[in-house]
Design a protein around this motif. Structure first.
Motif, short mmCIF file in Angstrom:
data_model
loop_
_atom_site.label_atom_id
_atom_site.label_comp_id
_atom_site.label_asym_id
_atom_site.label_seq_id
_atom_site.Cartn_x
_atom_site.Cartn_y
_atom_site.Cartn_z
N UNK A 213 0.82 -1.21 0.00
CA UNK A 213 0.00 0.00 0.00
C UNK A 213 0.86 1.26 0.00
N UNK A 214 1.99 1.20 0.71
CA UNK A 214 2.90 2.34 0.74
C UNK A 214 3.49 2.60 -0.64
N UNK A 215 3.80 1.52 -1.35
CA UNK A 215 4.33 1.66 -2.70
C UNK A 215 3.27 2.21 -3.65
N UNK A 216 2.05 1.68 -3.54
CA UNK A 216 0.96 2.14 -4.41
C UNK A 216 0.63 3.60 -4.18
N UNK A 217 0.90 4.10 -2.97
CA UNK A 217 0.56 5.49 -2.63
C UNK A 217 1.52 6.50 -3.24
N UNK A 218 2.66 6.05 -3.76
CA UNK A 218 3.63 6.96 -4.37
C UNK A 218 3.04 7.54 -5.65
N UNK A 219 3.01 8.84 -5.74
CA UNK A 219 2.47 9.52 -6.92
C UNK A 219 3.59 10.03 -7.81
N UNK A 220 3.22 10.48 -8.99
CA UNK A 220 4.23 11.03 -9.90
C UNK A 220 4.89 12.26 -9.31
N UNK A 221 4.13 13.05 -8.54
CA UNK A 221 4.72 14.23 -7.90
C UNK A 221 5.77 13.84 -6.88
N UNK A 222 5.55 12.72 -6.16
CA UNK A 222 6.53 12.26 -5.19
C UNK A 222 7.85 11.91 -5.88
N UNK A 223 7.76 11.34 -7.07
CA UNK A 223 8.96 10.93 -7.79
C UNK A 223 9.62 12.11 -8.47
N UNK A 224 8.82 13.00 -9.07
CA UNK A 224 9.37 14.11 -9.85
C UNK A 224 9.98 15.20 -8.99
N UNK A 225 9.49 15.36 -7.77
CA UNK A 225 9.95 16.47 -6.94
C UNK A 225 10.54 15.99 -5.63
N UNK A 226 11.41 14.98 -5.74
CA UNK A 226 12.11 14.51 -4.56
C UNK A 226 12.99 15.63 -4.01
N UNK A 227 12.92 15.85 -2.70
CA UNK A 227 13.65 16.95 -2.08
C UNK A 227 14.73 16.44 -1.15
N UNK A 228 15.65 17.29 -0.85
CA UNK A 228 16.66 16.98 0.16
C UNK A 228 16.54 18.00 1.28
#
Length: 471
Positions: free
Chosen positions: A422-437
């Motif tokens: 469920x945690x993996x399914x919850x990842x959206x394109x915004x989570x991947x495109x705008x990874x922050x540090x």
């Protein structure tokens, strides 16, 4: 009776799971098996208990005829001091030496007598001692596991006999470009802690003393830094063992220093026609919310062929590099997470004269995705691959034991398969495109991942391999 290497391994009729039964045979205990009445037994559920001493007990009673038990200790190479570099390497090799309760001969013969085995694996953060045996011999095998982890003696003459083995390990590591590159990468990326090698430095070989070994064990092998994990064993039995024998040193021991990432570059010119190179930036800690997004991004880019001698036709990295060179290459996304930091980037293997094109194309593909060029189909495929990879990995008892132990030790709990997926399914394109540090100042604007300071390591004939500032 089947004889394998001189050891009798017995497979009684009751352990033949294919036998016809009126009830689902994998969801209930074997006939005649003693099950504790003090613990609620939900079939195939992981039980986790944290004792007052800080020791964590985790178990999965799967009613297997074979049991696997491990002691996971937060005592990896990152906890070595500058005066004791290489202690964990020697400690790994010293697992079968004489203890206060048993000689090296007794440990070896005693484990062999019950058809068991003892193994030790280390990472930069943990050490894992594991024993395997038929469940009928759990009491015997646990005696040796407790001796090895809680009562080592480190006799000087036995330690000196390990020197040739340390040299062999170092020689093998030096001849492996993969190990060479990854060790140099951590040395270049971090100032301390995670920069410590998994191997004993050459200048320390034969110089580590008994006192240094005892000091490291006293400071790190404490109840608050341990997890006792079992597969195919009753939770009540495991808890009793932990309460009686693994409470000799309470507390959390010496706190290790926090990893400090600073970025850098290390190059090893070997003349090898194949160049191994890895370029990374700092990513997320293992327990952070961003760690799952980085894992999905890793599978978006590609993790290599799925079958032997197969092609990564769906790999975004391979698609991009194929446009830049016609020479053979191998490329995959690199992702490594630790308790307080992480590294993410690309790992490439290529011919020396094509290395520059391969590395630049791979890094360019990461930047292209960071700019927003991510199709929904690619994201869905990556999440499916990540879930499948995780589920298949824990089909192996060794991987399952380590997964349970790591989660229990770091978080005090275990996440079910449903929770992970469920945690993996919850990842959206915004989570991947705008990874922050993260930055130290809350008022400072957060930087995107691609703008972070890079680290690089390369090994081989580096004639066309670009320097970090040229990428």
């Amino acid at each position: 009776i089947i004889y394998v290497s001189g050891v009798e391994q017995l497979f009684p009729y009751r352990r033949a799971y294919v036998a016809k039964q009126s009830q689902p045979h994998l969801s209930e205990p074997l006939s005649g098996l003693k099950v504790s009445t003090g613990v609620r037994h939900t079939y195939q559920d992981v039980h986790v208990t944290k004792l007052s001493s800080g020791l964590v007990i985790a178990s999965l009673e799967n009613y297997s005829p074979a049991s696997r038990i491990g002691v996971l200790v937060r005592a990896g190479s990152r906890y070595e001091t500058m005066d004791s570099l290489g202690v964990t390497h020697l400690l790994r090799l010293a697992s079968g030496l004489t203890t206060k309760g048993a000689s090296a001969f007794r440990i070896c013969r005693g484990i062999e007598a019950v058809g068991g085995s003892l193994g030790v694996t280390t990472t930069r953060e943990t050490m894992l001692y594991t024993v395997d045996c038929l469940r009928d011999h759990i009491d015997t095998i646990m005696e040796y596991l407790i001796n090895v982890t809680t009562a080592p003696e480190f006799r000087p003459w036995e330690l000196s006999e390990l020197t040739p083995r340390v040299k062999v390990d170092n020689a093998i590591a030096s001849q492996s470009p993969q190990i060479d590159v990854l060790e140099n990468l951590h040395a270049a990326a971090y100032k301390n802690a995670l920069s410590n090698s998994l191997y004993c430095p050459d200048y320390m070989v034969g110089k580590i003393t008994t006192d240094q070994m005892h000091t490291f064990v006293q400071n790190n092998f404490t109840s608050g830094r341990m997890a006792l994990v079992g597969l195919g064993v009753d939770h009540a039995i495991l808890k009793q063992v932990g309460e009686q024998f693994l409470n000799i040193r309470s507390g959390t021991g010496t706190a290790g220093s926090k990893a400090v990432y600073h970025g850098g570059e290390l190059r090893n010119q070997t003349g090898d026609s194949l160049v191994h190179a890895v370029v990374v930036a700092e990513s997320a800690a293992a327990s952070s919310a961003e760690a799952t997004a980085f894992s999905v991004l890793q599978h978006v880019l590609g993790t290599g062929p799925r079958v032997k001698r197969g092609s990564g036709s769906t790999s975004k990295l391979e698609q991009a590099i194929s446009k830049a060179t016609v020479q053979p290459f191998d490329a995959s996304a690199f992702n490594s997470s630790y308790s307080d930091s992480g590294l993410f980037g690309v790992y490439t293997i290529s011919q020396a004269d094509a290395t520059g094109d391969v590395i630049k194309a791979a890094v360019g593909q990461v930047g292209d995705i960071a700019q927003g060029n991510l199709a929904a189909s690619d994201l869905s495929r990556a999440k499916t691959q990540l879930k499948a990879e995780y589920l298949m990995s824990i089909e192996n008892s060794e991987n399952l034991l380590e997964a349970i132990g790591t989660q229990a030790l770091t978080e005090g709990t275990y996440h079910s398969l449903e929770a992970i997926t469920q945690k993996i399914d919850a990842v959206s394109s915004n989570d991947v495109l705008y990874l922050k540090k993260k930055t130290k100042k809350k008022t400072q604007k957060k930087k995107e991942f691609m703008s972070g300071k890079k680290s690089m390591a390369a090994s081989g004939h580096l004639v066309t391999t670009p320097f970090l500032d040229e990428i």
